[in-house]
Motif scaffolding. Sequence first.
Motif, mmCIF file in Angstrom:
data_model
loop_
_atom_site.group_PDB
_atom_site.id
_atom_site.type_symbol
_atom_site.label_atom_id
_atom_site.label_comp_id
_atom_site.label_asym_id
_atom_site.label_seq_id
_atom_site.Cartn_x
_atom_site.Cartn_y
_atom_site.Cartn_z
ATOM 1 N N GLU A 172 85.002 68.716 -25.661
ATOM 2 C CA GLU A 172 86.417 68.571 -26.496
ATOM 3 C C GLU A 172 87.588 68.181 -25.954
ATOM 4 O OE1 GLU A 172 87.097 70.074 -29.597
ATOM 5 O OE2 GLU A 172 84.878 70.950 -29.909
ATOM 6 N N LYS A 173 87.791 68.124 -24.374
ATOM 7 C CA LYS A 173 88.719 67.880 -23.670
ATOM 8 C C LYS A 173 88.377 66.845 -22.659
ATOM 9 C CE LYS A 173 90.188 71.907 -22.887
ATOM 10 N NZ LYS A 173 90.929 73.107 -22.284
ATOM 11 N N ILE A 174 89.206 66.025 -22.144
ATOM 12 C CA ILE A 174 88.930 65.146 -21.110
ATOM 13 C C ILE A 174 88.752 65.657 -19.716
ATOM 14 C CG2 ILE A 174 91.302 64.638 -20.482
ATOM 15 C CD1 ILE A 174 90.368 61.521 -19.911
ATOM 16 N N GLU A 175 89.605 66.985 -19.645
ATOM 17 C CA GLU A 175 89.273 68.056 -18.335
ATOM 18 C C GLU A 175 88.037 68.509 -18.273
ATOM 19 O OE1 GLU A 175 91.467 68.170 -20.622
ATOM 20 O OE2 GLU A 175 93.492 67.556 -19.807
ATOM 21 N N ASP A 176 87.249 68.604 -19.306
ATOM 22 C CA ASP A 176 85.779 69.278 -19.292
ATOM 23 C C ASP A 176 84.691 68.194 -18.932
ATOM 24 O OD1 ASP A 176 87.272 71.576 -19.648
ATOM 25 O OD2 ASP A 176 86.931 71.452 -21.920
ATOM 26 N N LEU A 177 85.031 66.979 -18.727
ATOM 27 C CA LEU A 177 83.934 66.131 -18.417
ATOM 28 C C LEU A 177 83.367 66.292 -16.904
ATOM 29 C CD1 LEU A 177 85.720 62.514 -19.114
ATOM 30 C CD2 LEU A 177 83.899 63.550 -20.355
ATOM 31 N N HIS A 178 82.036 66.149 -16.741
ATOM 32 C CA HIS A 178 81.550 66.180 -15.389
ATOM 33 C C HIS A 178 82.282 65.645 -14.334
ATOM 34 C CE1 HIS A 178 77.428 67.740 -16.648
ATOM 35 N NE2 HIS A 178 77.439 67.039 -17.842
ATOM 36 N N PRO A 179 82.355 66.393 -13.323
ATOM 37 C CA PRO A 179 83.408 65.939 -11.880
ATOM 38 C C PRO A 179 82.860 64.626 -11.567
ATOM 39 C CG PRO A 179 81.739 67.869 -11.440
ATOM 40 C CD PRO A 179 81.575 67.753 -12.952
ATOM 41 N N GLU A 180 81.400 64.518 -11.361
ATOM 42 C CA GLU A 180 81.062 63.187 -10.774
ATOM 43 C C GLU A 180 81.566 62.184 -11.299
ATOM 44 O OE1 GLU A 180 79.127 65.465 -12.178
ATOM 45 O OE2 GLU A 180 77.641 66.346 -10.822
ATOM 46 N N LYS A 181 81.926 61.274 -10.318
ATOM 47 C CA LYS A 181 82.829 59.968 -11.117
ATOM 48 C C LYS A 181 83.708 60.099 -12.154
ATOM 49 C CE LYS A 181 78.442 58.056 -12.029
ATOM 50 N NZ LYS A 181 77.404 57.277 -12.120
ATOM 51 N N MET A 182 84.604 61.128 -11.864
ATOM 52 C CA MET A 182 85.286 61.436 -12.803
ATOM 53 C C MET A 182 86.277 60.427 -13.226
ATOM 54 S SD MET A 182 86.786 63.513 -15.039
ATOM 55 C CE MET A 182 86.499 65.463 -14.429
ATOM 56 N N LEU A 183 86.830 59.655 -12.360
ATOM 57 C CA LEU A 183 87.552 58.512 -12.702
ATOM 58 C C LEU A 183 87.037 57.374 -13.608
ATOM 59 C CD1 LEU A 183 90.313 57.027 -12.127
ATOM 60 C CD2 LEU A 183 89.341 55.963 -10.031
ATOM 61 N N LEU A 184 85.808 57.324 -13.498
ATOM 62 C CA LEU A 184 85.081 56.287 -14.448
ATOM 63 C C LEU A 184 84.863 56.899 -15.583
ATOM 64 C CD1 LEU A 184 82.268 54.709 -12.011
ATOM 65 C CD2 LEU A 184 84.675 54.049 -12.369
ATOM 66 N N ARG A 185 84.636 58.415 -15.805
ATOM 67 C CA ARG A 185 84.412 59.022 -16.976
ATOM 68 C C ARG A 185 85.750 58.929 -17.883
ATOM 69 N NH1 ARG A 185 79.428 61.465 -16.834
ATOM 70 N NH2 ARG A 185 78.646 61.829 -14.978
ATOM 71 N N CYS A 186 86.867 59.252 -17.196
ATOM 72 C CA CYS A 186 88.185 58.947 -17.665
ATOM 73 C C CYS A 186 88.316 57.770 -18.483
ATOM 74 C CB CYS A 186 89.422 59.430 -16.811
ATOM 75 S SG CYS A 186 89.446 61.440 -16.241
ATOM 76 N N ALA A 187 88.098 56.755 -17.620
ATOM 77 C CA ALA A 187 88.408 55.300 -18.017
ATOM 78 C C ALA A 187 87.555 55.229 -19.464
ATOM 79 C CB ALA A 187 88.023 54.174 -17.104
ATOM 80 N N MET A 188 86.383 55.616 -19.204
ATOM 81 C CA MET A 188 85.163 55.352 -20.500
ATOM 82 C C MET A 188 85.936 56.252 -21.792
ATOM 83 S SD MET A 188 82.030 53.766 -20.814
ATOM 84 C CE MET A 188 83.034 52.960 -21.950
ATOM 85 N N TRP A 189 86.365 57.251 -21.441
ATOM 86 C CA TRP A 189 86.853 58.225 -22.461
ATOM 87 C C TRP A 189 88.038 57.470 -23.112
ATOM 88 C CZ3 TRP A 189 85.654 63.616 -23.702
ATOM 89 C CH2 TRP A 189 86.570 64.110 -24.434
ATOM 90 N N GLN A 190 88.995 56.993 -22.369
ATOM 91 C CA GLN A 190 90.220 56.178 -22.923
ATOM 92 C C GLN A 190 89.906 54.862 -23.639
ATOM 93 O OE1 GLN A 190 93.174 55.767 -19.948
ATOM 94 N NE2 GLN A 190 93.277 58.013 -19.822
ATOM 95 N N LEU A 191 88.643 54.346 -23.243
ATOM 96 C CA LEU A 191 88.166 53.218 -23.818
ATOM 97 C C LEU A 191 87.410 53.547 -25.042
ATOM 98 C CD1 LEU A 191 87.106 51.212 -20.870
ATOM 99 C CD2 LEU A 191 88.738 50.425 -22.393
ATOM 100 N N GLY A 192 87.336 54.715 -25.750
ATOM 101 C CA GLY A 192 86.803 55.092 -27.003
ATOM 102 C C GLY A 192 85.450 55.484 -27.137
#
Length: 603
Positions: free
Chosen positions: A541-561
């Motif tokens: 539900e929230k970006i904070e709950d993404l898997h911790p591995e490669k979190m920076l890439l996950r956040c970028a992917m999340w923001q790209l929709g």
Amino acid sequence: MRKKCLFFVENEVDSSLEKLTCIDDNPLMCGIYLHLSRKGHVEPSHQDADFLSRRGPDALHTYKTISATEAAQWYLTFSSSVLSLRGNSVHAQPIIDDKSGSIFCWNGEAWFFDDAKVCGNDTQAISKRVFDSVGAQKNSDLAVLDVLDKIEGPYALVLYDAVSQKIYLGRDSLGRRSLLINDASIGIGELTVCSVTAGQSLSKIHEADAAFFTIIDLSTAEPTLYRARPKPPLPIINKQVPMDSHLFTRTPSGETISDLTTQLRSSLQIRVEDIPSYTAYGLNANPSKVAILFSGGLDCTLLARLTHDILPHHQQIDLLNVAFENPRVLNARATSKSITETPGSEVDTYETCPDRVTGRSSFLQLTQVCPERTWRFVATNVPYTEYLDNQATVIRLMHPHNTEMDLSITSALYFAARGHGTATISTSTQQVASYTTTARVLLSGLGADELFGGYARHAAAFARGGYQALNEELELDFLRIGSRNLGRDDRVIAHWGRETRYPFLDEKFVRFALQLPAWEKCGFRPGKPVPKHFETALTPEKIEDLHPEKMLLRCAMWQLGMKGTAAEKKRAIQFGARTAKMHAGKTKGTDTVTIEKPTPNLP
């Protein structure tokens, strides 16, 4: 301030085979072969020439010369094949300097030279600088090395300095291109250098050290090999350890996420723009210029999503996805009472392959987020018998790497890079039953795990010793990536006449990634449980709950929709494509491979 830009122009162009001087707007990727002997010229064997031609299908030429001094006479045979990646014409290598008689073989892309972007033909720019440096009256080694040290980009090269009677050979500091040395007969005055395995004896073949250039001095009675001075050191990883990590938020800062996207987009831009069309496979209507080795995972899908922002929307992009028929898996399913579908059916064998499932899922997300582009999902299905038929070729290509794990990984890359399968087209319900990509440039997400903490061992290191242990593990992975992966993968993928480009391993991007502290790359935090690698990856539900591995890439992917892909768990290619343990037994990844063909024993 305007950025410096190098562009070299010559008044005359001579493309005759006698001089083989290449000075046009056509950068060259190629296969390189050099044989050095006291006895006479030795051209590549039929099989070696075939492997070289596959790397560079546009041209293959051989040039012979003799290096004679009072101490010795040496016969030098150079062969180079060409893969043309820009411009409208093809010119041959090796490149011969009319003034000095020096010879240059180049396999690579020089994106920058001395911090200036190389515009136009990189082969022309680098060869001109190299030839200007040969034969320096004093410190000739230093003059040549000073030029070579200023190149940024993936490459392998061989330079014969006819003035000083020396040969320089090597590859870029990250080892992104293959160059092998076969010194099995060095005792009787013979040596082979090649992009692929060459020569009768394979036992003495080793990869050129990426940390040094090797110099061969021909002015002596015996060939003297020695390491040149060390290349400029690789960037140093930020090993900062926080005083109180409990104060960190779970995700990296917004500024770092924005910087990551900007840096990666810049790395991609120089790798996907200005690629010529190629229609040798008969597809004349809007052929694809770029394809992506596509498992549907985080790294490759992030590259696809950002490439969409760079290329014009009318250009199609191919997504190459591979799945294998694995007898061991099929036998296990056949004996399981929980399996209700027919064992051995195509859907069961290929469409339930983990990378096929995630591949189609991420393909669907791309079509929804980027509907204005035509995406082709190319599904390559590899029957076990076809895997066996190609096993000997894969083993030769990956040599001197020789373990079961090497074979599992390179088998998946080999068939994916072939680019042939059933194509699903995003803008229609049409499926093309037999399609081969026209792309000669393949993008790979290799490097993301090493830089941003994507392996299970990174989570284990953090659990064991916090940020200090994590930093040590990240440094180890980065320093050995060239020797473990890149030369091997280049040999396997280039066999299909395609060039792999690694946006995550761009020098500028690497410097950016390594200077980030670990908590800006990963979501590992004290007191926060690290999910096991086999746990189901549901879209949180929230970006904070993404898997911790490669979190920076996950956040970028999340923001790209693309939230679904942002939540995808890491899966090694050999398990995603099901090339691991292709037959029953207690095989370990570190076991040495054989070319025996076990009975498939399919259910």
